[in-house]
Design an enzyme around this catalytic site. Structure first.
Site, PDB file in Angstrom:
ATOM      1  N   CYS A 219      50.273  45.489  47.875  1.00  0.00           N
ATOM      2  CA  CYS A 219      49.320  44.600  47.209  1.00  0.00           C
ATOM      3  C   CYS A 219      48.115  44.195  48.054  1.00  0.00           C
ATOM      4  O   CYS A 219      47.175  43.591  47.550  1.00  0.00           O
ATOM      5  CB  CYS A 219      50.035  43.342  46.732  1.00  0.00           C
ATOM      6  SG  CYS A 219      51.612  43.698  45.939  1.00  0.00           S
TER       7      CYS A 219
ATOM      8  N   HIS B 272      46.251  34.680  46.605  1.00  0.00           N
ATOM      9  CA  HIS B 272      47.006  35.857  46.148  1.00  0.00           C
ATOM     10  C   HIS B 272      47.709  35.447  44.849  1.00  0.00           C
ATOM     11  O   HIS B 272      47.634  36.157  43.862  1.00  0.00           O
ATOM     12  CB  HIS B 272      47.991  36.292  47.215  1.00  0.00           C
ATOM     13  CG  HIS B 272      48.713  37.565  46.896  1.00  0.00           C
ATOM     14  ND1 HIS B 272      48.059  38.732  46.550  1.00  0.00           N
ATOM     15  CD2 HIS B 272      50.033  37.868  46.867  1.00  0.00           C
ATOM     16  CE1 HIS B 272      48.941  39.686  46.325  1.00  0.00           C
ATOM     17  NE2 HIS B 272      50.149  39.204  46.505  1.00  0.00           N
TER      18      HIS B 272
ATOM     19  N   HIS C  20      48.237  41.367  37.939  1.00  0.00           N
ATOM     20  CA  HIS C  20      48.282  41.735  39.350  1.00  0.00           C
ATOM     21  C   HIS C  20      47.946  43.215  39.422  1.00  0.00           C
ATOM     22  O   HIS C  20      48.746  44.068  39.005  1.00  0.00           O
ATOM     23  CB  HIS C  20      49.689  41.474  39.906  1.00  0.00           C
ATOM     24  CG  HIS C  20      49.807  41.724  41.382  1.00  0.00           C
ATOM     25  ND1 HIS C  20      48.775  42.188  42.156  1.00  0.00           N
ATOM     26  CD2 HIS C  20      50.854  41.568  42.218  1.00  0.00           C
ATOM     27  CE1 HIS C  20      49.164  42.299  43.407  1.00  0.00           C
ATOM     28  NE2 HIS C  20      50.425  41.936  43.479  1.00  0.00           N
TER      29      HIS C  20
END
Lengths: 403, 85, 357
Positions: free
Chosen positions: A164, A297, A332
């Site tokens: 990520c 995040h 995401h």
């Protein structure tokens, strides 16, 4: 003293739409782009909201002047090419090529979006002719090579894959290559397309939410996946001024660390996030009081938001700036998250707006800080911090400053 | 119930690749996490896969799942109550 | 001006006896089915026993190679860990994907998904060494290891402190991978014996290989084995460009071709690509020993790692292993080594290594 690295062009494609204007407008109007997937063919289509880019592969191919159908391009590559098309508008292609540049790309599962549909055919005795052209599309670098070829470019290339935080790392590498004088400019970012592999992978970890995700909320259950691509053009301030380019933002700080705690979970005290943000501030020669907005995040998993929340609270020690997660808008986007959220951070600086965190109703019990839930205009922002934390403990923080 | 516990222990050993262990090495009531076997969060997810594949029990919430997975005894009881296959 | 960096330790797990042995490459291992698999080792001495039970072969190989390199270097906790891989943990990916298709997206094991992420080995090495420093993973085909090395070099040029970075690569071959790639001409037909690979250089295709190699990269000259004096990556190259790159690197380092003691050529017996190595055989004088290595490790994205490990052995022993020599040279010592390699997906690289003197 290292030269200042600035951002002079952007390109972005997400569930919010194609291009920077469409994306920032959606943020401003607090219009999330999640939907039950219409393009991804999964048994879970009616269960999970996803940040699906609202263009089919044929539509993306048409945008690029490519033949439709099984044209040998994976969705990952098509997404990347559309975002690349936008970022390339910020510079003359010949100047870019002649003066030397790098293309630093990132993604997590390469062309899996296409390969998973053809894999049984790959293994069969009579693989269809149409499938053969996808056999070399699984790895992460396939989009890197195909993007440069499509645009007739021959840059220095690299592909990063750190889950990520991948495209955040791509931005850092691009900046460093420029500062070492290896290349004059760098187009950095990443791409990831939705795939059954990824959806089922995260589902097996039981951290995907069937409801809209609620970052930093006490009722959070998990994340919503998304897809997209984004690229930023980096060069020195001197180089930008020489060619009369508009300086959109300054990349004033960055940092990369590892949690060294667990294969997938962050250190629950948030030590990794704390250290990374602190190092980025040191790099930028800024104090915590200089940061006006944190694009977190904020995946809405139990573990991330607790750790990141604690880290922010501890680091900013009583003067936590506005912070939000923009993942409720886009989902995401995995490897693309770092750059997409960097672009949203840059957009915040450009528009002087703070994007609100969506779906927040209940204070998280682990911390006393609360994300910003209302759009703030005329926000007086000079410095924005953007976080991306990946599996394998990889942590990235970027700081962008007003031009 | 006793047969189920033995089978379950065997399945846990296989699923988590606890090499060298036999069912008789696992106490019915011993905690599976923390001390003892030293299993972690990924192991607990793997055990939920075991429950789904072998007994048709789907646990959506990992935190709820951990409560069921306290010990072999708690797992066996849950299986008896909720099994679909 | 970017300063060269040094290698102070190297470890490799390969299809040859290269790991934990006092007699590397003895005996030479070969295969006649077109596949060279690594020589397995006892991985339990390198990996936490609770963790190892879930780990796939690739993870065990990669982590063990990295831990062994650390042990050899005497550094317990490096300043950072940088890895490169072309394919990642293939088997984990295959199992998760296969199960997903077979079980129609229900009841899937998270372990295979987690382990299939390309930076999982990097993450494990960081965990085992408690290294919270810089960590990066490159998945860039034939340049994956080269990018990792370049990154380390940049880091070492960004500091005045003495630093050490663990840099390595890993790639595995699986039966499925071999089968799938066979459909697009990766492998030579008919299948040659690995030791006779170059006798069939007039036809396309090579043999499959795999391996892992890790190096301790440092700006500390003392105790180093050799330096990476120069490195250049090429993409979509012509043989003339490779030639010109070699000439430029030698000139910039004030070395004549005759002073290159050893050239390690990544020829793979593939008629489509081996053209770049012909000048090295034709233009080298009696002085230089020209070698090949893919008959020992097979063709895979990060085979440069095996070549660098061979170079390490040559620097250490001051001898060139017979098993790799294609054209023997008369230079008596090993002070300068050139690695010229390519990978099937149109990448090539040139590296100049110099003994630490």
């Amino acid at each position: 003293m290292a030269e200042r690295i600035v951002v002079t062009s952007l390109g972005i494609l997400s569930a919010l739409g194609n291009g920077i204007a469409a994306n920032l407008q959606a943020l401003q109007q607090q219009r999330p782009g999640l939907r039950y997937p219409q393009l991804l063919q999964t048994i879970h289509a009616g269960e999970f909201l996803l940040g699906e880019v609202p263009y089919s592969n044929d539509e993306l191919s048409a945008m690029l002047g490519l033949p439709t159908g099984n044209n040998g391009y994976t969705r990952t590559t098509l997404l990347a090419m559309v975002a690349m098309q936008e970022v390339l508008k910020g510079i003359d292609k010949k100047e870019l090529q002649d003066e030397g540049f790098a293309f630093i790309n990132a993604n997590t599962v390469g062309g899996m979006c296409s390969v998973e549909d053809m894999y049984e055919d790959f293994l069969s005795d009579n693989t269809a002719e149409n499938a053969l052209k996808y056999i070399d599309t699984l790895d992460c670098a396939e989009s890197t090579q195909n993007v440069t070829k499509h645009f007739g470019l021959k840059p220095f290339t690299a592909t990063i894959s750190t889950a990520c935080s991948s495209s955040g790392n791509a931005i850092i590498l691009g900046a460093r290559l420029i500062q070492h004088g290896i290349i004059k400019r760098a187009i950095c970012g990443g791409c990831d397309a939705l795939s059954r592999f990824t959806l089922n992978g995260f589902h097996s970890l039981k951290n995907v939410d069937k409801q809209p995700a609620r970052p930093f909320d006490n009722t959070r259950f998990g994340l919503n996946l998304g897809e997209g691509a984004g690229y930023v053009l980096l060069e020195t301030e001197k180089s930008a001024k020489e060619r009369g380019a508009e300086i959109i933002a300054v990349l004033s700080g960055y940092a990369n660390t590892n949690d060294a705690y667990h294969p997938t979970a962050p250190n629950p005290n948030g030590d990794g996030a704390y250290n990374t943000m602190q190092l980025a501030l040191q790099k930028a020669q800024l104090q915590t009081t200089d940061i006006n907005y944190i694009n977190a995040h904020g995946t809405a998993t139990t573990a991330n938001d607790a750790a990141e929340g604690k880290a922010i609270e501890r680091l900013f020690n009583g003067h936590t700036p506005h912070f939000s997660s923009t993942k409720p808008y886009t989902g995401h986007t995995l490897a693309a998250a770092g750059v997409i959220e960097a672009i949203f951070s840059i957009g915040a600086l450009q528009q002087q707006m703070i994007w609100p965190s969506l779906n927040h109703t209940t204070q998280m019990e682990e911390v006393s800080i609360t994300p910003t839930t209302q759009l703030i205009e005329d926000a007086g922002i000079n410095h924005v911090l953007s976080n991306s934390f990946g599996f394998g403990g990889n942590n990235v923080s970027l700081i962008f400053s007003r031009a | 119930m006793e047969d189920l516990k033995v089978t379950l222990k065997q399945q846990i050993i296989e699923s988590l690749n606890l090499q060298g262990m036999k069912p008789e090495d696992i106490d019915d009531n011993a905690p599976l996490f923390g001390e003892g076997l030293g299993l972690d969060s990924i192991d607990s997810l793997e055990m939920m896969v075991l429950l789904e594949r072998n007994y048709g029990i789907k646990i959506e919430d990992a935190r709820e799942g951990r409560k069921v997975l306290q010990s072999v005894a708690s797992m066996a009881e849950y299986i008896q109550q909720h099994r679909k296959i | 001006m970017i300063q060269p960096v040094y290698i102070s330790a190297a470890s490799a797990i390969s299809p040859q006896h290269s790991f934990g042995t006092d007699a590397p490459l003895q005996p030479v291992m070969s295969s006649d089915n077109g596949k060279l698999y690594v020589q397995d080792a006892d991985y339990s001495q390198f990996i936490n026993p609770v963790a190892i039970r879930r780990m796939s072969r690739m993870l065990k190989i990669g982590i063990s190679t990295g831990m062994d390199c650390l042990r050899q270097s005497g550094i317990e906790k490096p300043d950072g860990i940088i890895t490169g891989t072309g394919r990642g943990s293939m088997r984990d990916m295959e199992i998760f994907l296969g199960d997903m298709l077979r079980l129609k997206e229900e009841a899937l094991n998270p372990t295979y998904f987690i382990q299939s992420t390309y930076n999982s080995i990097n993450g494990w090495l960081a965990l085992q060494t408690k290294c919270t420093g810089y960590n990066q993973t490159y998945v860039h085909r034939g340049h994956s290891l080269e990018m990792a090395l370049l990154d380390a070099q940049l880091l070492l040029n960004e500091t005045t402190d003495k630093q050490h970075y663990l840099v390595g690569s890993f790639d595995e071959m699986t039966d499925e991978y071999f089968g799938v790639k066979s459909k697009i001409g990766y492998w030579k037909q008919p299948t040659p014996h690995s030791l006779h690979l170059y006798k069939h250089s007039d036809t396309p295709g090579s043999i499959g290989g795999e391996g892992s190699a890790f190096f301790m990269v440092t700006n500390e000259k003392e105790n180093a084995l050799f330096s990476i004096a120069a490195m250049q990556m090429l993409q979509d190259y012509t043989p003339a460009e490779v030639d010109a790159t070699i000439a430029r690197i030698l000139e910039e380092n004030k070395i004549l071709l005759r002073d290159v003691d050893v050239i390690l050529c990544g020829m793979s017996g593939d008629s489509r690509f081996d053209g770049i190595y012909k000048p090295l055989f034709n233009n080298t004088t009696v002085h230089t020993t020209v070698c090949a290595f893919k008959h020992l490790c097979g063709e895979y994205d990060t085979s440069t790692g095996f070549a660098m490990w061979l170079a390490t052995q040559a620097f250490k022993t001051q001898q060139v292993p017979e098993a790799i020599i294609q054209k023997k040279g008369i230079n008596p010592s090993v002070k300068t080594v050139l690695i010229v390699n390519h990978y099937i997906l149109n990448s090539a690289s040139v590296m100049l290594l110099r003994a630490n003197s």
